[in-house]
Write a protein that holds these residues in place. Structure first.
Motif, PDB file in Angstrom:
ATOM      1  N   SER A  33       0.817  -1.218   0.000  1.00  0.00           N
ATOM      2  CA  SER A  33       0.000   0.000   0.000  1.00  0.00           C
ATOM      3  C   SER A  33       0.850   1.267   0.000  1.00  0.00           C
ATOM      4  N   TYR A  34       2.169   1.115   0.063  1.00  0.00           N
ATOM      5  CA  TYR A  34       3.063   2.271   0.077  1.00  0.00           C
ATOM      6  C   TYR A  34       3.569   2.585  -1.329  1.00  0.00           C
ATOM      7  N   ASP A  46      -2.984  12.719  -0.039  1.00  0.00           N
ATOM      8  CA  ASP A  46      -2.225  12.036   1.006  1.00  0.00           C
ATOM      9  C   ASP A  46      -1.519  10.813   0.416  1.00  0.00           C
ATOM     10  N   PHE A  47      -0.328  10.534   0.906  1.00  0.00           N
ATOM     11  CA  PHE A  47       0.415   9.363   0.448  1.00  0.00           C
ATOM     12  C   PHE A  47       1.320   8.877   1.577  1.00  0.00           C
ATOM     13  N   ALA A  48       1.837   7.662   1.424  1.00  0.00           N
ATOM     14  CA  ALA A  48       2.747   7.089   2.418  1.00  0.00           C
ATOM     15  C   ALA A  48       3.892   6.377   1.705  1.00  0.00           C
ATOM     16  N   ALA A  50       7.304   3.950   2.768  1.00  0.00           N
ATOM     17  CA  ALA A  50       7.909   3.203   3.867  1.00  0.00           C
ATOM     18  C   ALA A  50       9.271   2.655   3.441  1.00  0.00           C
ATOM     19  N   VAL A  90       7.669   4.627   8.332  1.00  0.00           N
ATOM     20  CA  VAL A  90       6.630   5.103   7.411  1.00  0.00           C
ATOM     21  C   VAL A  90       6.595   6.618   7.432  1.00  0.00           C
ATOM     22  N   ASN A  92       4.426   9.715   6.163  1.00  0.00           N
ATOM     23  CA  ASN A  92       3.122  10.128   5.643  1.00  0.00           C
ATOM     24  C   ASN A  92       3.211  11.570   5.178  1.00  0.00           C
ATOM     25  N   THR A  94       1.637  14.759   2.136  1.00  0.00           N
ATOM     26  CA  THR A  94       0.559  15.274   1.301  1.00  0.00           C
ATOM     27  C   THR A  94       1.184  16.092   0.180  1.00  0.00           C
ATOM     28  N   SER A 205      -0.815  -1.208  -4.890  1.00  0.00           N
ATOM     29  CA  SER A 205      -1.184  -0.034  -4.095  1.00  0.00           C
ATOM     30  C   SER A 205      -2.219   0.844  -4.788  1.00  0.00           C
ATOM     31  N   SER A 208      -5.741   2.086  -3.275  1.00  0.00           N
ATOM     32  CA  SER A 208      -5.751   3.160  -2.271  1.00  0.00           C
ATOM     33  C   SER A 208      -5.233   4.479  -2.814  1.00  0.00           C
ATOM     34  N   THR A 209      -4.380   4.452  -3.832  1.00  0.00           N
ATOM     35  CA  THR A 209      -3.763   5.697  -4.307  1.00  0.00           C
ATOM     36  C   THR A 209      -4.518   6.345  -5.468  1.00  0.00           C
TER      37      THR A 209
END
Length: 275
Positions: A33-34, A46-48, A50, A90, A92, A94, A205, A208-209
């Motif tokens: 998910s990253y 928003d994004f992440a 890791a 991680v 996080n 924006t 990912s 979610s992105t």
């Protein structure tokens, strides 16, 4: 003479050992998910990201530096450590409010200054447009399925409209199971279309992105070659360019069920689609 040769050999050995560079930390991005590679995102998204790290010595610091177009670099993170391993860190973030190029650089270092850095570049594509509609189940609470086209159930689908059968117009069939008669007992879980719709596979990912118009169009442009035929595998994600509406959708294959000898095999999926 023998003593001189031995002394010279010792000098050479010592010099060779001294010339070896100090080891540097190992730094890697995590996927799933990253964000783990260069990508495109809309503004204010928003994004992440890791990372993991390990070293033969203790890691003393981890930094995250942000570089934006025409602006001074900013240290977003400067964390102290005292361990040989960072199991998972991680970050996080924006994206900025306007279009541009954003670079996020991760640096891990030991006490002697030996360091390793890796960067992710995000192309900020600006205004996000409309959010995508999400389709998890139909109005009766049933999951979406495309069945073996040789059987009695609906073997085609029009995005944002619903299942279709052999009697429906080909111009509406964005997705169709492509089983042929000779494959009746060996269903291939293969999709095509009847109206020229095409597919591009994207990373895990993506669900979610990819959330809006800008992100799905940018992801389509960033992805590889268009495919007119795909083999469905549970967990795979594809962007479809649906020709029935000339819009884009994101499809996640949630299950592939084979039922030999009755032609009731099916691919189950959920999807997002442009308004």
């Amino acid at each position: 003479m023998i003593g001189m040769l031995a002394f010279g050999s010792l000098l050479l050995t010592n010099c060779s050992d001294g010339d070896e560079p100090d080891p540097t930390p190992v730094l890697n991005f995590l996927g799933g998910s990253y964000i783990s590679s260069n990508t495109s995102l809309a503004a204010n998204t928003d994004f992440a990201i890791a990372v993991t790290a390990n070293h033969t010595k203790n890691i003393k610091s981890l930094k995250v530096i942000q570089s934006l177009d025409g602006q001074t670099d900013v240290d977003l993170v400067d964390s102290a450590y005292n361990d040989k391993t960072i199991a998972e860190f991680v970050f996080n973030g924006t994206t900025a409010a306007s279009a541009g190029t954003e670079i996020y650089t991760f640096i891990v270092a030991d006490k002697d200054g030996n360091s390793t850095s890796k960067s992710i570049t995000i192309a900020n594509i600006g205004d996000s447009g409309n959010d995508l509609d999400t389709y998890e189940k139909d109005n009766d609470g049933n999951t979406f399925k495309v069945y073996n086209f040789q059987g009695p159930a609906a073997g085609a689908y029009e995005m944002a409209a619903g299942p279709l059968t052999s009697g429906d117009a080909n111009s509406r069939k964005d997705i169709q199971d492509s089983t042929v008669n000779t494959e009746t007992n060996n269903w291939p879980a293969r999709w095509t279309s009847r109206n020229g719709s095409t597919f591009k596979k994207v990373s895990s990912s993506a669900w979610s992105t990819i959330t809006n118009d800008a992100e799905i169009v940018a992801s389509w442009d960033d992805a590889g070659a268009e495919q007119s035929v795909i083999t469905a595998t549970t967990g795979d994600l594809y962007i479809i360019h649906a020709k029935s509406s000339n819009k884009y959708g994101l499809i996640e294959i949630t299950d592939v069920v084979s039922t030999p000898s009755d032609n009731l095999d099916y691919v189950e999926f959920r999807y997002k689609f442009q308004l």
